[in-house]
Design a protein around this motif. Sequence first.
Motif, PDB file in Angstrom:
ATOM      1  N   VAL A  58       4.995  12.964   3.152  1.00 37.99           N
ATOM      2  CA  VAL A  58       5.256  11.597   4.094  1.00 37.99           C
ATOM      3  C   VAL A  58       6.231  10.939   5.166  1.00 37.99           C
ATOM      4  N   GLY A  59       7.222  11.013   3.862  1.00 36.99           N
ATOM      5  CA  GLY A  59       8.778  10.683   4.461  1.00 36.99           C
ATOM      6  C   GLY A  59       8.616  11.245   5.824  1.00 36.99           C
ATOM      7  N   GLN A  60       8.896  12.496   6.211  1.00 39.48           N
ATOM      8  CA  GLN A  60       9.215  13.161   6.507  1.00 39.48           C
ATOM      9  C   GLN A  60       8.825  12.361   8.791  1.00 39.48           C
ATOM     10  N   LEU A  61       7.359  11.859   8.503  1.00 39.66           N
ATOM     11  CA  LEU A  61       6.363  11.035   8.956  1.00 39.66           C
ATOM     12  C   LEU A  61       6.574   9.566   9.819  1.00 39.66           C
ATOM     13  N   LEU A  62       8.062   8.979   9.549  1.00 40.25           N
ATOM     14  CA  LEU A  62       8.514   8.220   9.363  1.00 40.25           C
ATOM     15  C   LEU A  62       9.939   7.771  10.163  1.00 40.25           C
ATOM     16  N   MET A  63       9.984   7.339  11.467  1.00 48.20           N
ATOM     17  CA  MET A  63      10.858   6.507  12.031  1.00 48.20           C
ATOM     18  C   MET A  63      11.550   5.177  11.640  1.00 48.20           C
ATOM     19  N   ILE A  64      12.252   5.177  10.907  1.00 51.70           N
ATOM     20  CA  ILE A  64      12.326   3.638  10.963  1.00 51.70           C
ATOM     21  C   ILE A  64      13.780   2.826  11.506  1.00 51.70           C
ATOM     22  N   GLY A  65      13.417   2.016  11.803  1.00 46.34           N
ATOM     23  CA  GLY A  65      14.517   0.762  12.276  1.00 46.34           C
ATOM     24  C   GLY A  65      15.135   1.008  11.461  1.00 46.34           C
ATOM     25  N   VAL A  66      16.709   0.973  11.798  1.00 47.68           N
ATOM     26  CA  VAL A  66      17.947   0.224  11.271  1.00 47.68           C
ATOM     27  C   VAL A  66      19.346  -0.105  12.500  1.00 47.68           C
ATOM     28  N   PRO A  67      19.646  -1.593  11.951  1.00 43.05           N
ATOM     29  CA  PRO A  67      20.389  -2.218  12.969  1.00 43.05           C
ATOM     30  C   PRO A  67      21.895  -0.757  13.593  1.00 43.05           C
ATOM     31  N   VAL A  68      21.729  -0.921  14.241  1.00 40.67           N
ATOM     32  CA  VAL A  68      22.936   0.229  15.259  1.00 40.67           C
ATOM     33  C   VAL A  68      24.289  -0.567  14.213  1.00 40.67           C
ATOM     34  N   GLN A  69      24.810  -1.946  14.474  1.00 38.33           N
ATOM     35  CA  GLN A  69      25.890  -2.378  14.057  1.00 38.33           C
ATOM     36  C   GLN A  69      26.026  -2.320  12.293  1.00 38.33           C
ATOM     37  N   ASP A  70      25.484  -1.367  11.405  1.00 36.74           N
ATOM     38  CA  ASP A  70      25.505  -1.353  10.071  1.00 36.74           C
ATOM     39  C   ASP A  70      24.346  -0.328  10.211  1.00 36.74           C
ATOM     40  N   PRO A  71      24.368   0.286  10.096  1.00 35.95           N
ATOM     41  CA  PRO A  71      23.443   1.208  10.425  1.00 35.95           C
ATOM     42  C   PRO A  71      23.679   1.634   8.303  1.00 35.95           C
ATOM     43  N   VAL A  72      24.539   1.764   8.696  1.00 30.17           N
ATOM     44  CA  VAL A  72      24.960   2.457   6.618  1.00 30.17           C
ATOM     45  C   VAL A  72      23.789   1.593   5.401  1.00 30.17           C
ATOM     46  N   ALA A  73      24.242   0.157   5.896  1.00 34.42           N
ATOM     47  CA  ALA A  73      23.370  -0.554   4.897  1.00 34.42           C
ATOM     48  C   ALA A  73      21.772  -0.874   5.436  1.00 34.42           C
ATOM     49  N   GLY A  74      21.332  -0.901   6.647  1.00 34.08           N
ATOM     50  CA  GLY A  74      19.973  -0.666   6.718  1.00 34.08           C
ATOM     51  C   GLY A  74      19.340   0.655   5.907  1.00 34.08           C
ATOM     52  N   TYR A  75      20.456   1.739   5.753  1.00 30.11           N
ATOM     53  CA  TYR A  75      19.742   2.961   5.534  1.00 30.11           C
ATOM     54  C   TYR A  75      19.367   2.816   3.932  1.00 30.11           C
ATOM     55  N   ALA A  76      20.783   1.832   3.350  1.00 30.17           N
ATOM     56  CA  ALA A  76      20.927   1.829   2.371  1.00 30.17           C
ATOM     57  C   ALA A  76      19.125   0.853   1.262  1.00 30.17           C
ATOM     58  N   ALA A  77      19.179   0.241   2.287  1.00 35.56           N
ATOM     59  CA  ALA A  77      17.937  -0.590   1.707  1.00 35.56           C
ATOM     60  C   ALA A  77      16.493  -0.017   1.950  1.00 35.56           C
ATOM     61  N   LEU A  78      16.586   0.975   2.330  1.00 42.10           N
ATOM     62  CA  LEU A  78      15.348   1.773   2.416  1.00 42.10           C
ATOM     63  C   LEU A  78      15.740   2.864   1.570  1.00 42.10           C
ATOM     64  N   SER A  79      16.086   2.966   0.575  1.00 38.90           N
ATOM     65  CA  SER A  79      16.356   4.251  -0.748  1.00 38.90           C
ATOM     66  C   SER A  79      14.647   4.559  -1.673  1.00 38.90           C
ATOM     67  N   ASP A  80      14.062   3.108  -1.329  1.00 30.91           N
ATOM     68  CA  ASP A  80      12.828   3.771  -2.101  1.00 30.91           C
ATOM     69  C   ASP A  80      11.786   4.724  -1.216  1.00 30.91           C
ATOM     70  N   VAL A  81      11.891   5.314   0.311  1.00 25.49           N
ATOM     71  CA  VAL A  81      10.255   5.366   1.175  1.00 25.49           C
ATOM     72  C   VAL A  81      12.338   6.748   2.134  1.00 25.49           C
ATOM     73  N   PRO A  82      11.277   7.739   0.951  1.00 25.57           N
ATOM     74  CA  PRO A  82      12.357   8.840   1.617  1.00 25.57           C
ATOM     75  C   PRO A  82      12.325   9.343   2.950  1.00 25.57           C
ATOM     76  N   VAL A  83      12.402   8.157   4.341  1.00 23.45           N
ATOM     77  CA  VAL A  83      12.018   8.688   6.077  1.00 23.45           C
ATOM     78  C   VAL A  83      12.864  10.190   6.326  1.00 23.45           C
ATOM     79  N   GLY A  84      12.146  10.345   7.041  1.00 24.65           N
ATOM     80  CA  GLY A  84      12.703  11.546   8.076  1.00 24.65           C
ATOM     81  C   GLY A  84      13.888  10.945   8.699  1.00 24.65           C
ATOM     82  N   GLY A  85      13.589   9.694   9.845  1.00 24.08           N
ATOM     83  CA  GLY A  85      14.231   9.654  10.507  1.00 24.08           C
ATOM     84  C   GLY A  85      14.661   7.894  10.921  1.00 24.08           C
TER      85      GLY A  85
END
Length: 384
Positions: free
Chosen positions: A60-87
């Motif tokens: 399911v995670g591979q089917l999701l491409m989720i937005g993170v702010p380009v100004q701080d993508p690392v923090a944005g991705y860290a907030a998604l730790s419970d969802v193994p998104v693919g993109g």
Amino acid sequence: MSRTAGRRSALAATVLLALAGCDAVGADSRTLPTTTAPRTPAFPSCAEQTLARLDLGQQVGQLLMIGVPVQDPVAGYAALSDVPVGGLFLYGRSSASVEEVTAQVAQLQAAAPLPLEVAVDQEGGAVQTLRGPGFGSVPSALEQARLPLPELAAATSEWAGWLRTAGITMDLGPVADTVPAGREADNPPIGAFDRQYGSDPEQVAAAVGTVVTAMQDVGVAATVKHFPGLGRVEVNTDTDVGATDPETSADDPYLAPFAAAVDQRVAAVMVSSATYPQLDPDRLALFSPAVIGLLRDQLGFDGVVISDDVGPAVALSGTPVGERAVDAVAAGVDVVLDKDATHAAPMAQALADRAGADPAFADRVRESAGRVLALKERFGLLTC
């Protein structure tokens, strides 16, 4: 028999004799085997090997491409730790340098259990996410279209090269929508911002095919959009409801740019959230099996189908978040794009719940996850 064929036959006989333990001259009484050895099955691709070890949640995670702010993508991705998104979709505008973006993307990939598809909107003109030192300025599609095709190819290679250097794996472009001449100002999503390559679908097709080829030759996956076209609508799906194109049909000339991209093996096609009554009067395009079937069956596209942004789009405001993902995947979408990171968990849960209750839908999830992984392997992102 020709001399070449005779030499090939003699060589083959010599090899067979050697394999059978015989001398090339004066073979002993042993005979060569007459049965054909069983054919060795093809070794699974890296994508197939990876898919085989993913559980449902990871698929399911591979089917999701989720937005993170380009100004701080690392923090944005860290907030998604419970969802193994693919993109990840890096949204917003950034003045960071190539070196800074490269370091950020490297951190994203290092933190991911599987390689991430990292996408930006880098069409040019008003739509250029990365604008800092090293990325230069990309002109609008309308300006690009004035270049001779060889010059457009060379320029695209340069622009895509900047992305490739920074670790960006996918560009959500080029725009393949054709805007009729004289209707640009009445077309808020495309024509009002010069995002189109022109008003003649054949001219647009030539430019789009050129851009797709040049971009992908550099190693950046291209995403043509917004199938089957937003060039005739008079409503922006991001800001209002009721975007409808009553003209597009299954044999519409305005499909030519999308067909040209498919002919150039474009990595992905983004499906719009407008309605096309001649194709499906009852559903938005990204929820329509008929629209996606047109792309698959008539145009012959076998790559990744991406939804237009299902997050803040007002056109989708009447559909609950989880249903947006489920309905899109059920229709044939492979990747659900959502700028709103808070939607990741409810969408993942809705997809997993539906797959757990419906074996046919579970097969759809697995099929789409396989396509996503195959795309990552194709562009060198996934290796085994």
